[in-house]
Design a protein around this motif. Structure first.
Motif, mmCIF file in Angstrom:
data_model
loop_
_atom_site.group_PDB
_atom_site.id
_atom_site.type_symbol
_atom_site.label_atom_id
_atom_site.label_comp_id
_atom_site.label_asym_id
_atom_site.label_seq_id
_atom_site.Cartn_x
_atom_site.Cartn_y
_atom_site.Cartn_z
ATOM 1 N N LEU B 56 -0.397 11.635 -7.155
ATOM 2 C CA LEU B 56 -1.779 12.059 -7.392
ATOM 3 C C LEU B 56 -2.493 11.030 -8.263
ATOM 4 O O LEU B 56 -3.601 10.584 -7.955
ATOM 5 N N TYR B 57 -1.816 10.617 -9.349
ATOM 6 C CA TYR B 57 -2.404 9.584 -10.214
ATOM 7 C C TYR B 57 -2.660 8.311 -9.405
ATOM 8 O O TYR B 57 -3.741 7.730 -9.436
ATOM 9 N N MET B 58 -1.630 7.933 -8.649
ATOM 10 C CA MET B 58 -1.712 6.707 -7.871
ATOM 11 C C MET B 58 -2.894 6.720 -6.903
ATOM 12 O O MET B 58 -3.528 5.688 -6.667
ATOM 13 N N SER B 59 -3.190 7.899 -6.360
ATOM 14 C CA SER B 59 -4.227 7.979 -5.331
ATOM 15 C C SER B 59 -5.617 7.689 -5.900
ATOM 16 O O SER B 59 -6.543 7.436 -5.154
ATOM 17 N N PHE B 60 -5.735 7.722 -7.243
ATOM 18 C CA PHE B 60 -7.037 7.403 -7.859
ATOM 19 C C PHE B 60 -7.088 5.955 -8.340
ATOM 20 O O PHE B 60 -7.991 5.577 -9.069
ATOM 21 N N THR B 61 -6.079 5.150 -7.966
ATOM 22 C CA THR B 61 -6.061 3.748 -8.389
ATOM 23 C C THR B 61 -6.129 2.833 -7.173
ATOM 24 O O THR B 61 -6.144 3.304 -6.029
ATOM 25 N N ASP B 62 -6.160 1.521 -7.465
ATOM 26 C CA ASP B 62 -6.122 0.559 -6.359
ATOM 27 C C ASP B 62 -4.771 -0.169 -6.345
ATOM 28 O O ASP B 62 -4.674 -1.309 -5.944
ATOM 29 N N TRP B 63 -3.725 0.528 -6.785
ATOM 30 C CA TRP B 63 -2.448 -0.121 -7.023
ATOM 31 C C TRP B 63 -1.743 -0.551 -5.736
ATOM 32 O O TRP B 63 -1.815 0.130 -4.710
ATOM 33 N N SER B 64 -1.086 -1.692 -5.816
ATOM 34 C CA SER B 64 -0.137 -2.081 -4.773
ATOM 35 C C SER B 64 0.988 -2.848 -5.470
ATOM 36 O O SER B 64 0.792 -3.343 -6.578
ATOM 37 N N PRO B 65 2.151 -2.950 -4.858
ATOM 38 C CA PRO B 65 3.312 -3.495 -5.573
ATOM 39 C C PRO B 65 3.094 -4.904 -6.114
ATOM 40 O O PRO B 65 3.795 -5.317 -7.045
ATOM 41 N N THR B 66 2.117 -5.627 -5.582
ATOM 42 C CA THR B 66 1.913 -6.990 -6.065
ATOM 43 C C THR B 66 1.139 -7.018 -7.384
ATOM 44 O O THR B 66 0.958 -8.069 -7.979
ATOM 45 N N ASN B 283 4.725 -0.689 5.633
ATOM 46 C CA ASN B 283 4.486 -1.936 6.363
ATOM 47 C C ASN B 283 3.372 -2.745 5.703
ATOM 48 O O ASN B 283 3.467 -3.948 5.561
ATOM 49 N N ASP B 284 2.286 -2.031 5.293
ATOM 50 C CA ASP B 284 1.139 -2.739 4.714
ATOM 51 C C ASP B 284 1.132 -2.706 3.190
ATOM 52 O O ASP B 284 0.282 -3.326 2.568
ATOM 53 N N PHE B 285 2.043 -1.921 2.580
ATOM 54 C CA PHE B 285 2.160 -1.800 1.121
ATOM 55 C C PHE B 285 0.873 -1.344 0.448
ATOM 56 O O PHE B 285 0.613 -1.681 -0.693
ATOM 57 N N GLN B 286 0.032 -0.591 1.159
ATOM 58 C CA GLN B 286 -1.141 0.008 0.522
ATOM 59 C C GLN B 286 -0.757 1.370 -0.029
ATOM 60 O O GLN B 286 -1.157 2.406 0.482
ATOM 61 N N LEU B 287 0.024 1.344 -1.116
ATOM 62 C CA LEU B 287 0.647 2.586 -1.569
ATOM 63 C C LEU B 287 -0.374 3.587 -2.120
ATOM 64 O O LEU B 287 -0.282 4.785 -1.868
ATOM 65 N N ALA B 288 -1.341 3.092 -2.879
ATOM 66 C CA ALA B 288 -2.316 4.006 -3.479
ATOM 67 C C ALA B 288 -3.123 4.709 -2.388
ATOM 68 O O ALA B 288 -3.343 5.924 -2.434
ATOM 69 N N TYR B 289 -3.516 3.938 -1.406
ATOM 70 C CA TYR B 289 -4.300 4.468 -0.300
ATOM 71 C C TYR B 289 -3.480 5.494 0.496
ATOM 72 O O TYR B 289 -3.964 6.568 0.861
ATOM 73 N N ALA B 290 -2.206 5.154 0.718
ATOM 74 C CA ALA B 290 -1.314 6.071 1.428
ATOM 75 C C ALA B 290 -1.156 7.371 0.655
ATOM 76 O O ALA B 290 -1.118 8.457 1.236
ATOM 77 N N ALA B 291 -1.074 7.259 -0.682
ATOM 78 C CA ALA B 291 -0.926 8.462 -1.500
ATOM 79 C C ALA B 291 -2.145 9.362 -1.365
ATOM 80 O O ALA B 291 -2.024 10.593 -1.270
ATOM 81 N N ALA B 292 -3.327 8.746 -1.324
ATOM 82 C CA ALA B 292 -4.547 9.543 -1.162
ATOM 83 C C ALA B 292 -4.540 10.254 0.190
ATOM 84 O O ALA B 292 -4.855 11.453 0.287
ATOM 85 N N ALA B 293 -4.154 9.531 1.231
ATOM 86 C CA ALA B 293 -4.073 10.140 2.561
ATOM 87 C C ALA B 293 -3.101 11.312 2.541
ATOM 88 O O ALA B 293 -3.383 12.387 3.080
ATOM 89 N N ALA B 294 -1.965 11.099 1.875
ATOM 90 C CA ALA B 294 -0.961 12.154 1.796
ATOM 91 C C ALA B 294 -1.528 13.397 1.125
ATOM 92 O O ALA B 294 -1.265 14.520 1.556
#
Lengths: 287, 321
Positions: B56-66, B283-294
């Motif tokens: 949930l926290y992640m979904s409000f950020t622009d985080w990615s592993p890089t 595959n695309d490592f857009q983790l924050a975006y994926a979390a929001a979708a989830a």
């Protein structure tokens, strides 16, 4: 219902067709698993192998076995996947059923009026695995649990706990609580009453639940896929890898692995078939 | 089946015989036993609730592993969510597609399962063997089911072979090249896999229907069709709803079979929500975006399930019939 009638001819034909449709895919995978390489991808497809062979199964454990047929060896043996699947599913099943047993007795006997306890545990089933896989990978990589059996087992326990809790709860609910109270009158504590009375009385249900949870753990794919790199492996992941890596050139070997994966579940499944509905519906439907 | 003395009688007996014994004092569950649900709740907390809060926290950020650790990420408010809801066609298509596939599967599985269950109310030889045979698909691993059907739908596979025999050479189809055929392949696979569950649940539901109302309706001159729709179906309703909820909860997550069958292709024509989120994250490592979708999906599916659950919630929680 009223007295059963005989099937009419049309109904019998429908039943027969349904049976063929149900069993054909399984027939096909078993046949493919015993096909020699020349029959794998023949066009038109070969239904019954010309010379049935077990070489595909041997190739799973000895990648070079298939070379006798003039086909290049498989890149990786499936041994690690089979061992990995056994380690992860068996351990996770034991933990899931043990914790679920406690929760089941707890909910059935002491939390009748608390609706949130069972719902918290049940809610674990409502999340998309693909969705919770994301935070899991992050948390696990921070505490060093990615690519370890410990991490995989922890997730398996978490995702099967709702099933084990609710299935066992339905068996405990079937026992009148007076049986335990009688044991307590004999001077046993509540906990001892559960250990000496409740658990032995539901041992059939306990066995069915254990087998059911094993089926779920053995089938799990997504978490094993995203959490395994090089140290751990399971059969479903290996099967997916075979398909990608070889682009469909090793049909027979892949089919052999698929048969190996589904065989234990079909055996176990038949054994507990009368409890399958109970497990799948969290104890809401009994048979 | 229960061998139970009526509870009221039991309690009265005990009250008279053993006033204020240890058992009586513990009636509200004092002692160790009271904490029996704690391990289960702890597992749920540590292994489900905490990851969800992180997501949930992640979904409000622009985080990615890089971008270093999660704490270094920038908070961007609802940007991910508005992007998903208003701009991301691939996401919206995945949602609609998942709902369509799920709905089609549920209707087909229910109809076929009910038909089969009704046939099993009749008497015939080998019934118990056939019963086991019909349950087989649901015991097969989803990944293996996906793999089997991937083989069956090959261009030179048995499905096409049968189509050619029945309808001529033009009937053969490149199942994984055309979007509509690929979707059909996914639905056929899913229906094969899970019709047995509906069959099993509906059969046990049908068997548990009391005889008297059915007899009465027949005596009163109702036709078999009327008996089925007016008497049997209403009594079967709670069972049907439970079956639908259970399957809906699972089919909405559809992943393993599609992953093995089509990997979401051709293009993104068989991409389910799960597959889309998986690709975004791994595959695309857009983790924050994926979390929001989830989270959007989670909120949506919880709402749906809750609405379906309303009429039978108490029954499901009690687990008794």
């Amino acid at each position: 219902m009223t007295e059963p009638k005989k099937l009419t001819t049309i109904q019998a034909i429908i039943l027969f067709i349904a049976l063929i449709l149900t069993l054909f895919p399984i027939f096909w995978i078993v046949m493919t698993a015993i096909k020699p390489p020349t029959d794998w991808n023949a066009s038109p497809a070969i239904w019954i192998p010309s010379e049935p062979t077990l070489v595909n199964f041997m190739t799973l454990f000895d990648p070079d076995a298939i070379r006798a047929y003039g086909v290049g060896g498989v890149s990786q043996a499936a041994t690690s996947a089979v061992i990995g699947s056994i380690i992860a599913s068996v351990t996770a099943t034991i933990f899931s059923v043990a914790i679920g047993l406690f929760s089941a007795i707890g909910i059935s006997r002491y939390a009748k009026n608390s609706k949130w306890t069972p719902l918290v545990i049940l809610s674990g089933r409502m999340f998309l695995p693909a969705a919770i896989a994301v935070p899991f990978v992050i948390i696990f990589s921070n505490i060093g649990l990615t690519d370890t059996y410990t991490g995989l087992i922890a997730i398996y326990v978490a995702i099967t706990l709702p099933f084990s809790t609710w299935m066992l709860k339905s068996f405990v609910d079937d026992l009148p609580r007076e049986i335990e109270e009688a044991a307590m009158i004999d001077g046993r504590s509540r906990l001892m009453a559960h250990i000496t009375v409740t658990i032995p009385l539901i041992k059939g249900g306990l066995f069915a639940t254990t087998m059911f949870i094993f089926i779920l753990n053995w089938s799990e794919f997504l978490f094993a896929l995203v959490l395994s790199y090089s140290n751990i492996n399971t059969i479903p992941v290996q099967l997916a890898k075979y398909v990608t890596a070889t682009a469909g050139t090793l049909y027979g070997v892949q089919a052999a692995l698929a048969v190996l994966a589904m065989l234990p579940l079909i055996v176990v499944g038949y054994y507990i078939q009368s409890h399958l509905a109970r497990g799948m519906t969290f104890g809401a439907i009994k048979q | 089946m229960k061998t139970e003395v009526a509870p009221e009688i039991q309690t009265t007996m005990q009250r008279e015989v053993i006033p204020a014994t240890k058992a009586h004092r513990n009636k509200n569950g004092r002692g160790v036993s009271r904490y029996m649900t704690v391990p289960g709740l702890l597992v749920s907390l540590f292994v489900l609730v905490i990851p969800l809060l992180v997501a949930l926290y992640m979904s409000f950020t622009d985080w990615s592993p890089t971008r270093g650790t999660l704490l270094d990420a920038n908070l961007i408010g609802f940007e991910n969510y508005s992007e998903l809801l208003f701009w991301d066609n691939r996401f919206l298509h995945a949602v609609v597609r998942t709902l369509l596939i799920s709905g089609t599967c549920l209707v087909l599985e229910f109809s076929l399962g009910l038909g089969l269950a009704v046939l099993f109310l009749r008497e015939f030889r080998g019934k118990s063997v056939l019963f086991s045979a019909f349950l087989t698909p649901m015991m097969v691993l989803p990944v293996v089911v996906g793999y089997i059907f991937w083989m069956l739908f090959q261009s030179n596979g048995p499905v096409n072979q049968l189509l050619e025999i029945m309808f001529g050479a033009e009937a053969a189809v490149l199942w994984f090249r055309s979007p509509s055929h690929a979707v059909a392949a996914v639905i056929i696979t899913e229906v094969w896999h899970w019709t047995p569950l509906f069959f099993l649940i509906l059969l046990s539901g049908l068997k548990s229907i009391p005889e008297n109302p059915v007899r009465a309706a027949i005596i009163l001159g109702a036709s078999p069709r009327q008996v089925f729709w007016r008497v049997v179906m209403p009594m079967l309703k709670p069972v049907i709803i439970v079956a639908f909820i259970i399957r809906a909860m699972e089919v909405i997550k559809l992943f393993d079979e599609v992953f093995m069958l089509t990997r979401g292709g051709p293009g993104s024509s068989t991409e389910t929500i799960s597959l889309y989120i998986y690709k975004l994250a791994f595959n695309d490592f857009q983790l924050a975006y994926a979390a929001a979708a989830a989270f959007l999906v989670l909120i949506g599916s919880l709402t749906l399930i809750h609405l379906m659950l309303l009429p039978v919630r108490d029954r499901l929680l009690e687990g008794n019939r």
